[in-house]
Design a protein around this motif. Structure first.
Motif, mmCIF file in Angstrom:
data_model
loop_
_atom_site.group_PDB
_atom_site.id
_atom_site.type_symbol
_atom_site.label_atom_id
_atom_site.label_comp_id
_atom_site.label_asym_id
_atom_site.label_seq_id
_atom_site.Cartn_x
_atom_site.Cartn_y
_atom_site.Cartn_z
ATOM 1 N N ASP A 8 0.870 -1.186 0.000
ATOM 2 C CA ASP A 8 0.000 0.000 0.000
ATOM 3 C C ASP A 8 0.901 1.228 0.000
ATOM 4 O O ASP A 8 1.872 1.285 0.749
ATOM 5 N N THR A 14 0.194 0.319 5.555
ATOM 6 C CA THR A 14 1.141 -0.802 5.500
ATOM 7 C C THR A 14 1.637 -1.162 6.896
ATOM 8 O O THR A 14 1.668 -2.336 7.282
ATOM 9 N N ASP A 56 -3.273 -3.020 -2.166
ATOM 10 C CA ASP A 56 -4.034 -1.796 -2.431
ATOM 11 C C ASP A 56 -4.399 -1.753 -3.914
ATOM 12 O O ASP A 56 -3.546 -1.972 -4.782
ATOM 13 N N LEU A 59 -2.646 1.840 -6.131
ATOM 14 C CA LEU A 59 -1.257 2.217 -5.874
ATOM 15 C C LEU A 59 -0.833 3.338 -6.826
ATOM 16 O O LEU A 59 -1.407 3.508 -7.900
ATOM 17 N N TYR A 84 -7.893 -7.592 -1.496
ATOM 18 C CA TYR A 84 -7.784 -6.262 -2.100
ATOM 19 C C TYR A 84 -8.316 -5.200 -1.148
ATOM 20 O O TYR A 84 -9.329 -5.398 -0.477
ATOM 21 N N MET A 85 -7.626 -4.049 -1.129
ATOM 22 C CA MET A 85 -8.013 -2.949 -0.240
ATOM 23 C C MET A 85 -8.299 -1.702 -1.070
ATOM 24 O O MET A 85 -7.555 -1.379 -2.005
ATOM 25 N N THR A 86 -9.361 -0.995 -0.717
ATOM 26 C CA THR A 86 -9.706 0.222 -1.452
ATOM 27 C C THR A 86 -10.592 1.136 -0.611
ATOM 28 O O THR A 86 -11.283 0.676 0.299
ATOM 29 N N LYS A 106 -11.313 0.829 3.306
ATOM 30 C CA LYS A 106 -10.527 1.735 4.138
ATOM 31 C C LYS A 106 -11.453 2.801 4.713
ATOM 32 O O LYS A 106 -12.377 3.247 4.028
#
Length: 233
Positions: A8, A14, A56, A59, A84-86, A106
């Motif tokens: 991230d 992170t 992420d 990025l 997956y992160m968003t 997030k």
């Protein structure tokens, strides 16, 4: 050992994920590595195995989609699980083909992060198990995590894996006995599927990650649906 990577471009995210992962009470977690760019991550993965990746989607240098495509193209660990992160919505459809373990919104919820780690670890322990088969008087072993399907082929079993196909003499009863507790689903008298590789599940048919479609017998449909929904939970 179970290896975790976090990527991230927000250093605080992170650091948060690395700290949570390092505190997870699992003895077999060997390494937890944090990266701030897709380039750093890909350089590391060229020489090291990753079992769980927190990635992420947005990025700075590459998108999570770009990285996922590179991972697939460069044939990295095909049993790696990705979360997956968003901070946005709408990426699920684009990333469906990569079979993500989960999506995290997030700001991160620590309990959900821990849940993802525990889920990935559980799947990883199953994938370590071996399936044994005999061919030409020799005994061979393959990780159950690499097996996509079993199907009868006259007096043989056709086993499809992520590497290709194998034919050997066995009965479906013998196959069932070995894979019973490892995430496999019997959909008719002639086919057993690894639920990890199911791409689309319908009442009467199932499409696998390799594009092949199998049909569920009417007498198996209710039990197959119940088993798959339980697996997905």
């Amino acid at each position: 050992m179970f290896n975790i990577a976090v990527c991230d471009d927000m250093k605080e995210i992170t650091a948060q994920l690395v700290q949570i992962a390092e505190q997870q009470s699992m003895k077999q977690i060997q390494t937890v590595k944090g990266f701030y760019s897709g380039g750093q991550l890909m350089e590391y993965m060229a020489k090291n195995n990753v079992d769980l990746l927190f990635l992420d989607i947005e990025l700075g240098d590459m998108t999570g989609i770009d990285i996922s495509r590179k991972i697939r193209k460069e044939d990295h660990n095909d049993t790696m699980q990705i979360v997956y992160m968003t901070g946005k919505e709408g990426y699920e459809r684009e990333l469906f083909d990569f079979q993500p373990l989960n999506f995290l919104a997030k700001p991160l919820n620590e309990a959900k992060v821990r849940e993802c780690i525990a889920m990935a670890y559980g799947k990883w322990t199953v994938r370590k198990h071996k399936f044994y088969y005999r061919k030409s008087y020799q005994v061979y072993a393959v990780s159950v995590g690499r097996i996509i399907s079993f199907e009868t082929d006259k007096r043989y079993i056709l086993m499809t894996t992520t590497e290709g196909e194998e034919r050997f003499r066995a009965t479906m009863e013998q196959i069932e006995e070995q894979v019973r507790h490892h995430g496999f689903l019997k959909i008719n008298q002639a086919v057993i599927l690894n639920m990890e590789y199911i791409r689309q599940f319908h009442k009467d048919r199932i499409q696998m990650s390799n594009g092949k479609i199998y049909y569920t017998s009417r007498s198996y449909q209710k039990e197959a649906q119940r088993t798959y929904l339980k697996f997905m939970d």
